[in-house]
Design an enzyme around this catalytic site. Structure first.
Site, short mmCIF file in Angstrom:
data_model
loop_
_atom_site.label_atom_id
_atom_site.label_comp_id
_atom_site.label_asym_id
_atom_site.label_seq_id
_atom_site.Cartn_x
_atom_site.Cartn_y
_atom_site.Cartn_z
N ASN A 67 44.30 32.30 32.48
CA ASN A 67 43.84 31.07 33.11
C ASN A 67 44.31 29.89 32.25
O ASN A 67 44.12 29.91 31.03
CB ASN A 67 42.31 31.02 33.19
CG ASN A 67 41.74 31.94 34.25
OD1 ASN A 67 42.45 32.47 35.09
ND2 ASN A 67 40.42 32.12 34.22
N GLN A 68 44.90 28.89 32.88
CA GLN A 68 45.38 27.71 32.15
C GLN A 68 44.82 26.45 32.80
O GLN A 68 45.56 25.61 33.35
CB GLN A 68 46.91 27.71 32.12
CG GLN A 68 47.51 28.75 31.20
CD GLN A 68 47.20 28.49 29.74
OE1 GLN A 68 47.33 27.38 29.26
NE2 GLN A 68 46.76 29.53 29.03
N TYR A 102 42.16 24.95 24.41
CA TYR A 102 43.30 24.43 25.16
C TYR A 102 44.59 24.50 24.34
O TYR A 102 45.29 23.49 24.15
CB TYR A 102 43.03 23.00 25.65
CG TYR A 102 41.91 22.93 26.66
CD1 TYR A 102 42.02 23.54 27.91
CD2 TYR A 102 40.71 22.27 26.36
CE1 TYR A 102 40.99 23.49 28.83
CE2 TYR A 102 39.67 22.21 27.29
CZ TYR A 102 39.81 22.83 28.52
OH TYR A 102 38.80 22.78 29.44
N ASP A 154 44.58 34.05 25.23
CA ASP A 154 43.84 33.39 24.16
C ASP A 154 42.60 34.19 23.77
O ASP A 154 41.78 34.53 24.62
CB ASP A 154 43.45 31.98 24.60
CG ASP A 154 44.67 31.16 25.02
OD1 ASP A 154 45.67 31.20 24.28
OD2 ASP A 154 44.63 30.53 26.09
N ASP A 199 44.78 39.46 28.66
CA ASP A 199 44.46 38.04 28.55
C ASP A 199 45.21 37.51 27.33
O ASP A 199 45.61 38.30 26.45
CB ASP A 199 42.95 37.87 28.41
CG ASP A 199 42.54 36.42 28.26
OD1 ASP A 199 43.07 35.58 29.00
OD2 ASP A 199 41.71 36.13 27.38
#
Length: 229
Positions: A78-79, A46, A37, A35
């Site tokens: 995931n974005q 974000y 972040d 992953d």
């Protein structure tokens, strides 16, 4: 840059296999899935500004050790910020470039970057109730497996959320490592990760990615022999 020039596949997932990667060489190898972040870089809500990038201590060293061992390193992130319209793919690309420049300064690199913009929230083209590529679903892992010929059954994932570890189990990986950085400081995230442990799926914990040496050892032991490579 136009969206059509980004490495987007199918209906919009970012799937970037780095130019140095030879699929013949990665075929049959276990991968280290990471992953982004809260695992590789400090958690920023974000994150989309290069100047806000800060590598987590030990991340570059751990990734470099995987590189040196001949283990494919695949970033799966995931974005939903893209999906919600908070920032665009160019912002993602610029931020990634900063992360990868900082890693390169320490002799570390990714072999692939896969990013899912799909999210149940928002009102744009990436709204989807439960997209296969959005963790905890395993779509990004499966994409990498297909594109690079990876041995998913011997691969591991490192994440700060329970959903990262869930994605690893759903993708048929050997195990997942939950770290306490980022959202991992929340005991509920660790509990959710540990709940995924079973006879065919190992779950370990560490303070940060710097403590993932056991994962590198497990992956290295599953590398094909030189005769098979």
């Amino acid at each position: 840059m136009k969206e059509s020039e980004y490495p987007l596949v199918d209906d919009g997932t970012w799937c970037e296999i780095k130019t140095h990667v030879d699929p013949v060489r990665t075929r049959g190898r276990p991968a280290l899935f990471l992953d982004r972040d809260g695992v590789v870089v400090e958690e920023v809500t974000y994150l989309h500004r290069p100047e806000e990038v800060a590598l987590i201590d030990g991340a570059a060293r751990l990734i470099a050790s995987a590189n040196a061992a001949g283990l494919p390193v695949v970033l799966v992130t995931n974005q939903s910020g893209v999906g919600r319209g908070y920032y665009g793919w160019q912002d993602f690309r610029d931020t990634q470039a900063r992360i990868e420049t900082d890693l390169a300064a320490a002799g570390a690199r990714f072999d692939a970057v896969i990013a899912c913009p799909f999210t149940p929230g928002g009102d744009g083209p990436y709204v989807h109730p439960d997209h296969l590529d959005r963790k905890p679903n395993p779509g990004m892992l499966l994409r990498a497996g297909r594109c690079m010929g990876l041995n998913l059954a011997a691969s591991w994932i490192v994440g700060d959320r329970g959903l990262d570890v869930v994605a690893g189990r759903r993708g048929g990986l050997a195990g997942g490592l939950h770290v306490s950085t980022g959202f991992g400081a929340d005991s509920e995230e660790r509990d959710a990760a540990l709940a995924e442990a079973g006879e065919s799926y190992t779950v370990l914990t560490a303070d940060s990615i710097a403590g993932a040496g056991a994962v590198i050892d497990a992956l290295s032991s599953a590398l094909p022999s030189p005769a098979q490579d």
